[in-house]
Design a protein around this motif. Structure first.
Motif, PDB file in Angstrom:
ATOM      1  N   CYS A  85      13.987  -0.180  -6.075  1.00  0.00           N
ATOM      2  CA  CYS A  85      12.986   0.599  -6.808  1.00  0.00           C
ATOM      3  C   CYS A  85      11.852   1.040  -5.894  1.00  0.00           C
ATOM      4  O   CYS A  85      11.398   2.194  -5.948  1.00  0.00           O
ATOM      5  CB  CYS A  85      12.422  -0.217  -7.971  1.00  0.00           C
ATOM      6  SG  CYS A  85      13.567  -0.460  -9.332  1.00  0.00           S
ATOM      7  N   VAL A  86      11.380   0.142  -5.042  1.00  0.00           N
ATOM      8  CA  VAL A  86      10.309   0.478  -4.102  1.00  0.00           C
ATOM      9  C   VAL A  86      10.780   1.563  -3.138  1.00  0.00           C
ATOM     10  O   VAL A  86      10.038   2.512  -2.847  1.00  0.00           O
ATOM     11  CB  VAL A  86       9.829  -0.775  -3.333  1.00  0.00           C
ATOM     12  CG1 VAL A  86       8.881  -0.390  -2.213  1.00  0.00           C
ATOM     13  CG2 VAL A  86       9.160  -1.762  -4.278  1.00  0.00           C
ATOM     14  N   ILE A  87      12.000   1.448  -2.643  1.00  0.00           N
ATOM     15  CA  ILE A  87      12.529   2.446  -1.712  1.00  0.00           C
ATOM     16  C   ILE A  87      12.612   3.814  -2.386  1.00  0.00           C
ATOM     17  O   ILE A  87      12.161   4.823  -1.820  1.00  0.00           O
ATOM     18  CB  ILE A  87      13.899   2.009  -1.156  1.00  0.00           C
ATOM     19  CG1 ILE A  87      13.731   0.783  -0.260  1.00  0.00           C
ATOM     20  CG2 ILE A  87      14.569   3.152  -0.384  1.00  0.00           C
ATOM     21  CD1 ILE A  87      15.036   0.074   0.081  1.00  0.00           C
ATOM     22  N   VAL A  88      13.160   3.860  -3.591  1.00  0.00           N
ATOM     23  CA  VAL A  88      13.269   5.138  -4.309  1.00  0.00           C
ATOM     24  C   VAL A  88      11.883   5.721  -4.567  1.00  0.00           C
ATOM     25  O   VAL A  88      11.646   6.915  -4.349  1.00  0.00           O
ATOM     26  CB  VAL A  88      14.064   4.966  -5.624  1.00  0.00           C
ATOM     27  CG1 VAL A  88      13.973   6.210  -6.495  1.00  0.00           C
ATOM     28  CG2 VAL A  88      15.517   4.632  -5.312  1.00  0.00           C
ATOM     29  N   ALA A  89      10.952   4.885  -5.024  1.00  0.00           N
ATOM     30  CA  ALA A  89       9.588   5.359  -5.276  1.00  0.00           C
ATOM     31  C   ALA A  89       8.943   5.861  -3.981  1.00  0.00           C
ATOM     32  O   ALA A  89       8.248   6.889  -3.979  1.00  0.00           O
ATOM     33  CB  ALA A  89       8.744   4.243  -5.894  1.00  0.00           C
ATOM     34  N   GLY A  90       9.173   5.155  -2.882  1.00  0.00           N
ATOM     35  CA  GLY A  90       8.619   5.579  -1.594  1.00  0.00           C
ATOM     36  C   GLY A  90       9.197   6.893  -1.119  1.00  0.00           C
ATOM     37  O   GLY A  90       8.477   7.760  -0.614  1.00  0.00           O
ATOM     38  N   LEU A  91      10.493   7.067  -1.282  1.00  0.00           N
ATOM     39  CA  LEU A  91      11.137   8.328  -0.888  1.00  0.00           C
ATOM     40  C   LEU A  91      10.645   9.483  -1.757  1.00  0.00           C
ATOM     41  O   LEU A  91      10.353  10.576  -1.252  1.00  0.00           O
ATOM     42  CB  LEU A  91      12.661   8.205  -0.972  1.00  0.00           C
ATOM     43  CG  LEU A  91      13.303   7.258   0.042  1.00  0.00           C
ATOM     44  CD1 LEU A  91      14.792   7.089  -0.252  1.00  0.00           C
ATOM     45  CD2 LEU A  91      13.083   7.744   1.463  1.00  0.00           C
ATOM     46  N   TYR A  92      10.532   9.235  -3.048  1.00  0.00           N
ATOM     47  CA  TYR A  92      10.036  10.273  -3.949  1.00  0.00           C
ATOM     48  C   TYR A  92       8.577  10.618  -3.619  1.00  0.00           C
ATOM     49  O   TYR A  92       8.210  11.791  -3.557  1.00  0.00           O
ATOM     50  CB  TYR A  92      10.159   9.830  -5.408  1.00  0.00           C
ATOM     51  CG  TYR A  92       9.754  10.910  -6.370  1.00  0.00           C
ATOM     52  CD1 TYR A  92      10.614  11.947  -6.678  1.00  0.00           C
ATOM     53  CD2 TYR A  92       8.488  10.891  -6.966  1.00  0.00           C
ATOM     54  CE1 TYR A  92      10.239  12.957  -7.561  1.00  0.00           C
ATOM     55  CE2 TYR A  92       8.101  11.884  -7.850  1.00  0.00           C
ATOM     56  CZ  TYR A  92       8.978  12.917  -8.144  1.00  0.00           C
ATOM     57  OH  TYR A  92       8.588  13.911  -9.014  1.00  0.00           O
ATOM     58  N   ALA A  97       4.348  13.797  -2.527  1.00  0.00           N
ATOM     59  CA  ALA A  97       2.903  13.570  -2.423  1.00  0.00           C
ATOM     60  C   ALA A  97       2.410  13.514  -0.984  1.00  0.00           C
ATOM     61  O   ALA A  97       1.543  14.284  -0.589  1.00  0.00           O
ATOM     62  CB  ALA A  97       2.517  12.292  -3.164  1.00  0.00           C
ATOM     63  N   ASN A  98       2.945  12.587  -0.194  1.00  0.00           N
ATOM     64  CA  ASN A  98       2.430  12.375   1.162  1.00  0.00           C
ATOM     65  C   ASN A  98       3.535  11.745   2.007  1.00  0.00           C
ATOM     66  O   ASN A  98       4.056  10.686   1.656  1.00  0.00           O
ATOM     67  CB  ASN A  98       1.206  11.459   1.095  1.00  0.00           C
ATOM     68  CG  ASN A  98       0.506  11.305   2.416  1.00  0.00           C
ATOM     69  OD1 ASN A  98       1.134  11.288   3.466  1.00  0.00           O
ATOM     70  ND2 ASN A  98      -0.806  11.178   2.371  1.00  0.00           N
ATOM     71  N   LYS A  99       3.861  12.372   3.104  1.00  0.00           N
ATOM     72  CA  LYS A  99       4.939  11.889   3.984  1.00  0.00           C
ATOM     73  C   LYS A  99       4.687  10.461   4.477  1.00  0.00           C
ATOM     74  O   LYS A  99       5.610   9.721   4.754  1.00  0.00           O
ATOM     75  CB  LYS A  99       5.114  12.820   5.194  1.00  0.00           C
ATOM     76  CG  LYS A  99       5.425  14.243   4.837  1.00  0.00           C
ATOM     77  CD  LYS A  99       6.867  14.408   4.453  1.00  0.00           C
ATOM     78  CE  LYS A  99       7.195  15.853   4.202  1.00  0.00           C
ATOM     79  NZ  LYS A  99       7.715  16.112   2.901  1.00  0.00           N
ATOM     80  N   ARG A 100       3.447  10.082   4.566  1.00  0.00           N
ATOM     81  CA  ARG A 100       3.067   8.749   5.052  1.00  0.00           C
ATOM     82  C   ARG A 100       3.616   7.624   4.177  1.00  0.00           C
ATOM     83  O   ARG A 100       3.814   6.506   4.634  1.00  0.00           O
ATOM     84  CB  ARG A 100       1.540   8.707   5.115  1.00  0.00           C
ATOM     85  CG  ARG A 100       0.929   7.508   5.730  1.00  0.00           C
ATOM     86  CD  ARG A 100      -0.558   7.658   5.792  1.00  0.00           C
ATOM     87  NE  ARG A 100      -1.104   7.719   4.436  1.00  0.00           N
ATOM     88  CZ  ARG A 100      -2.340   7.418   4.120  1.00  0.00           C
ATOM     89  NH1 ARG A 100      -3.181   7.082   5.051  1.00  0.00           N
ATOM     90  NH2 ARG A 100      -2.753   7.482   2.884  1.00  0.00           N
ATOM     91  N   ILE A 101       3.895   7.935   2.919  1.00  0.00           N
ATOM     92  CA  ILE A 101       4.387   6.930   1.983  1.00  0.00           C
ATOM     93  C   ILE A 101       5.722   6.344   2.447  1.00  0.00           C
ATOM     94  O   ILE A 101       6.010   5.175   2.206  1.00  0.00           O
ATOM     95  CB  ILE A 101       4.489   7.516   0.558  1.00  0.00           C
ATOM     96  CG1 ILE A 101       3.085   7.850   0.047  1.00  0.00           C
ATOM     97  CG2 ILE A 101       5.202   6.561  -0.393  1.00  0.00           C
ATOM     98  CD1 ILE A 101       3.069   8.604  -1.272  1.00  0.00           C
ATOM     99  N   ILE A 102       6.508   7.133   3.134  1.00  0.00           N
ATOM    100  CA  ILE A 102       7.799   6.625   3.603  1.00  0.00           C
ATOM    101  C   ILE A 102       7.608   5.454   4.566  1.00  0.00           C
ATOM    102  O   ILE A 102       8.387   4.508   4.574  1.00  0.00           O
ATOM    103  CB  ILE A 102       8.668   7.749   4.218  1.00  0.00           C
ATOM    104  CG1 ILE A 102      10.134   7.339   4.179  1.00  0.00           C
ATOM    105  CG2 ILE A 102       8.245   8.093   5.626  1.00  0.00           C
ATOM    106  CD1 ILE A 102      11.101   8.479   4.343  1.00  0.00           C
ATOM    107  N   VAL A 103       6.546   5.504   5.356  1.00  0.00           N
ATOM    108  CA  VAL A 103       6.269   4.432   6.322  1.00  0.00           C
ATOM    109  C   VAL A 103       5.580   3.255   5.648  1.00  0.00           C
ATOM    110  O   VAL A 103       5.887   2.106   5.933  1.00  0.00           O
ATOM    111  CB  VAL A 103       5.407   4.969   7.496  1.00  0.00           C
ATOM    112  CG1 VAL A 103       4.993   3.850   8.426  1.00  0.00           C
ATOM    113  CG2 VAL A 103       6.157   6.061   8.246  1.00  0.00           C
ATOM    114  N   VAL A 104       4.671   3.539   4.733  1.00  0.00           N
ATOM    115  CA  VAL A 104       3.885   2.488   4.088  1.00  0.00           C
ATOM    116  C   VAL A 104       4.692   1.719   3.047  1.00  0.00           C
ATOM    117  O   VAL A 104       4.552   0.505   2.938  1.00  0.00           O
ATOM    118  CB  VAL A 104       2.612   3.092   3.443  1.00  0.00           C
ATOM    119  CG1 VAL A 104       1.851   2.063   2.642  1.00  0.00           C
ATOM    120  CG2 VAL A 104       1.728   3.702   4.516  1.00  0.00           C
TER     121      VAL A 104
END
Length: 120
Positions: A85-92, A97-104
């Motif tokens: 769920c966290v991975i899917v939410a991060g990818l979405y 919203a912000n590319k940085r979310i993929i890293v964070v």
């Protein structure tokens, strides 16, 4: 390996507790506005929406903590589910919203997921 996996899962949970605090309690502060790149006006207008998002991040953290504490046959699938769920939410979030979310968000969860699966 199991201990390392649980440490990483715990770190992902802590990230989401921190996001919960930022979104639910500190949304209008300079600290949260800096973290999310918002203006005072935007923060004021979206505070209720941000609090709702924060609550969802808290649910992710709670699920991860439950998975760690439960362990074994119950904890493993719960942990895998919440990490996914966290991975899917991060990818979405990274896509919308912000590319940085993929890293964070997504990357730490992906590392924790790999470690969890390998340790199992």
């Amino acid at each position: 390996m199991d201990v390392v996996a649980k440490i990483f899962v715990g770190l992902v949970a802590l990230i989401h507790v921190y996001i919960l605090v930022l979104e639910m309690f500190l949304w209008k502060t300079p600290r949260a506005r800096r973290a999310f790149g918002t203006t005072p006006e935007f923060a004021e207008a979206t505070a209720v929406l941000a609090a709702n998002q924060g609550l969802y991040n808290g649910f992710l953290a709670a699920g991860l903590v439950f998975g760690i504490v439960a362990g074994g046959a119950v904890g493993f699938p719960v942990t895998v589910f919440f990490l996914a769920c966290v991975i899917v939410a991060g990818l979405y979030g990274a896509a919308t919203a912000n590319k940085r979310i993929i890293v964070v968000q997504a990357l730490p969860a992906a590392i924790a997921l790999v470690l969890t699966v390998v340790a199992h």
